[in-house]
Design a protein around this motif. Structure first.
Motif, PDB file in Angstrom:
ATOM      1  N   LEU A  62       0.853  -1.192   0.000  1.00 26.77           N
ATOM      2  CA  LEU A  62       0.000   0.000   0.000  1.00 26.77           C
ATOM      3  C   LEU A  62       0.888   1.241   0.000  1.00 26.77           C
ATOM      4  O   LEU A  62       1.032   1.912   1.017  1.00 26.77           O
ATOM      5  N   GLU A  63       1.509   1.501  -1.159  1.00 21.02           N
ATOM      6  CA  GLU A  63       2.484   2.590  -1.185  1.00 21.02           C
ATOM      7  C   GLU A  63       1.840   3.961  -1.308  1.00 21.02           C
ATOM      8  O   GLU A  63       2.328   4.950  -0.781  1.00 21.02           O
ATOM      9  N   PRO A 105       1.030   0.926   6.291  1.00 19.64           N
ATOM     10  CA  PRO A 105       1.097   2.265   6.865  1.00 19.64           C
ATOM     11  C   PRO A 105       0.527   2.277   8.288  1.00 19.64           C
ATOM     12  O   PRO A 105      -0.329   1.458   8.631  1.00 19.64           O
ATOM     13  N   LYS A 106       1.010   3.254   9.054  1.00 16.70           N
ATOM     14  CA  LYS A 106       0.644   3.366  10.467  1.00 16.70           C
ATOM     15  C   LYS A 106      -0.878   3.377  10.684  1.00 16.70           C
ATOM     16  O   LYS A 106      -1.387   2.700  11.564  1.00 16.70           O
ATOM     17  N   ASN A 107      -1.601   4.169   9.835  1.00 17.43           N
ATOM     18  CA  ASN A 107      -3.054   4.288  10.064  1.00 17.43           C
ATOM     19  C   ASN A 107      -3.788   2.955   9.843  1.00 17.43           C
ATOM     20  O   ASN A 107      -4.768   2.660  10.518  1.00 17.43           O
ATOM     21  N   GLU A 109      10.185   1.795   6.578  1.00 15.42           N
ATOM     22  CA  GLU A 109       8.737   2.030   6.753  1.00 15.42           C
ATOM     23  C   GLU A 109       8.328   1.820   8.211  1.00 15.42           C
ATOM     24  O   GLU A 109       7.530   2.570   8.758  1.00 15.42           O
ATOM     25  N   GLU A 110       8.897   0.788   8.847  1.00 17.62           N
ATOM     26  CA  GLU A 110       8.606   0.560  10.277  1.00 17.62           C
ATOM     27  C   GLU A 110       9.052   1.774  11.090  1.00 17.62           C
ATOM     28  O   GLU A 110       8.361   2.224  11.997  1.00 17.62           O
ATOM     29  N   ALA A 111      10.239   2.288  10.737  1.00 13.79           N
ATOM     30  CA  ALA A 111      10.788   3.432  11.469  1.00 13.79           C
ATOM     31  C   ALA A 111       9.872   4.640  11.331  1.00 13.79           C
ATOM     32  O   ALA A 111       9.585   5.339  12.307  1.00 13.79           O
ATOM     33  N   LYS A 112       9.371   4.854  10.104  1.00 17.47           N
ATOM     34  CA  LYS A 112       8.473   6.002   9.888  1.00 17.47           C
ATOM     35  C   LYS A 112       7.210   5.849  10.738  1.00 17.47           C
ATOM     36  O   LYS A 112       6.682   6.822  11.253  1.00 17.47           O
ATOM     37  N   SER A 113       6.713   4.619  10.870  1.00 13.94           N
ATOM     38  CA  SER A 113       5.506   4.400  11.677  1.00 13.94           C
ATOM     39  C   SER A 113       5.779   4.622  13.154  1.00 13.94           C
ATOM     40  O   SER A 113       4.896   5.037  13.895  1.00 13.94           O
ATOM     41  N   GLY A 114       6.984   4.302  13.584  1.00 13.00           N
ATOM     42  CA  GLY A 114       7.360   4.524  14.992  1.00 13.00           C
ATOM     43  C   GLY A 114       6.549   3.698  15.972  1.00 13.00           C
ATOM     44  O   GLY A 114       6.316   4.116  17.108  1.00 13.00           O
TER      45      GLY A 114
END
Ligand SMILES: C[S@@+](CC[C@H](N)C(=O)[O-])C[C@H]1O[C@@H](n2cnc3c(N)ncnc32)[C@H](O)[C@@H]1O
Length: 378
Positions: free
Chosen positions: A20-21, A52-54, A249-254
């Motif tokens: 899901l980019e 994605p985080k959401n 991507e994991e890092a961006k989600s935190g």
């Protein structure tokens, strides 16, 4: 079309085809998940390695309300969701595609360095990832692990499959990338950065830090916490990079597992953290999420240390527990690139079992604190 949807009177089946980019697709999926109301959702992620985080947050809520069942096809996504306490079923691609499994060989053959080196050269030609200068023993261990996971016990067959099937290469790529990390890993090093390096850097109006090989972000977020406590975060830009796009991507989600919280808190205390570690996170039932205030000054992006272009004018570079996977000549060329990427008084921090011996690093750096592997540009 990113999703396929089927209904019956009790359930909604959603198949998500790839990664899901596009943020618009993520919003579309959230809307779909929100609309379902009383029906139970069965959602299958066929190609996604990360979410994605959401979406992760929405799935966590739906699962808590017992409104959804999750199936994933990618091992990486399975581990990630499990780690965040979100239950899902993992379906192996080989079981659905009917890929024949080999029976276990009577005796495991030891791979020679020559055949592995020639395989690595082919990987670089075909996929553009160069592992020829990684530590060969570690590479052989990782190849053996992937062969086991893929149930392929003959190296020649494995080699042929990897070179002809991007999906299997992808699994090998993920196994090559060892992402072990911690918040405030080696707390003494963070304490030294706090007490010696930050006061020095504070004389600058603007500070640039590069966290190279940042894995899933725990290291740059630890730095951000420390800078925040020193009142320096607002004037600092942290670049956090890694070769592996999924950890980025994991890092961006935190979002991180609660399972390591005791260790995180003890590391933070030993690093002389001044507040309460948990105040920097929003707490969910099964995971913690980094607060927005820490994310603003960090730029996460995929970058390989083998690429030729330099990022420049940094005041501090951390590259910890990455050199252990590189041979001496690759370490030397990365040290040269760090030298060119630092400003004149810049600092370099390596991992606890790394250093300047054998890689000719002394031509570029002098020792600032050998015990904690902190060096200064010459
Ligand atoms: C063991 S982790 C270290 C994480 C963190 N620095 C720490 O010390 O906790 C090593 C990281 O280096 C990354 N890595 C390996 N080769 C790399 C390369 N060529 N360029 C950038 N990152 C690389 C891996 O993907 C992995 O996330």
């Amino acid at each position: 079309m990113a999703f396929k949807i089927n209904y019956n009177h009790e359930e909604i089946y959603i198949n998500v085809i790839g990664e899901l980019e596009d943020p618009k697709q993520a919003v579309e999926l959230i809307n779909l998940l929100s609309m379902s109301k009383s029906k139970h959702i069965k959602i299958t992620f066929l190609g996604a390695n990360v979410l994605p985080k959401n979406i992760v947050e929405k799935l966590s809520i739906l699962q808590h309300e017992e409104k959804c069942t999750i199936v994933v096809f990618k091992r990486y996504l399975f581990s990630y969701l499990q780690c965040l306490g979100i239950k899902c079923r993992y379906v192996t691609e080989s079981s659905t595609l009917g890929k024949p499994k080999e029976s276990l060989p009577a005796e495991k053959r030891t791979l020679t360095k020559e055949e592995v080196y020639s395989f690595l050269k082919d990987l670089n030609t075909i996929y553009g990832y160069d592992y020829t200068e990684y530590q060969i023993d570690s590479i052989i261990r990782r190849i053996n692990i992937t062969m086991l996971k893929e149930s392929i016990y003959d190296f020649n067959l494995f080699r042929e499959q990897v070179l002809n099937n991007e999906e299997i290469f992808h699994n090998l790529f993920l196994d090559f990338s060892i992402n072990t990390t911690e918040f405030f890993r080696d707390p003494d090093v963070f304490a030294l950065i706090k007490n010696k390096i930050l006061p020095y850097l504070n004389s600058y109006n603007h500070i640039k830090i590069w966290c190279a090989g940042c894995s899933n972000g725990k290291e740059p977020y630890s730095l951000a916490i420390m800078l925040k406590e020193a009142g320096m975060l607002d004037k600092t830009q942290i670049y956090a990079t890694d070769i592996n796009p999924y950890v980025i991507e994991e890092a961006k989600s935190g979002m991180y597992s609660m399972n390591t919280l005791n260790k995180d808190i003890s590391n933070y205390r030993n690093a002389q953290g001044e507040n309460n570690f948990i105040q920097y996170f929003d707490i969910n039932r099964s995971y913690i999420k980094v607060k927005e205030e820490l994310t603003k000054n960090i730029l996460f992006f995929q970058h390989s240390l083998l690429s030729s272009g330099t990022l420049n004018e940094f005041n501090l570079i951390l590259c910890r527990n990455v050199f252990i996977y590189f041979n001496d000549s690759l370490q030397e060329s990365v040290l040269r690139s760090f030298y060119n990427s630092l400003d004149n008084n810049g600092f370099l921090v390596l991992g606890k079992s790394e250093g300047l011996v054998k890689n000719n690093g002394e031509q570029y750096f002098s020792r600032y604190d050998e015990k904690n592997k902190i060096y200064k540009k010459k």
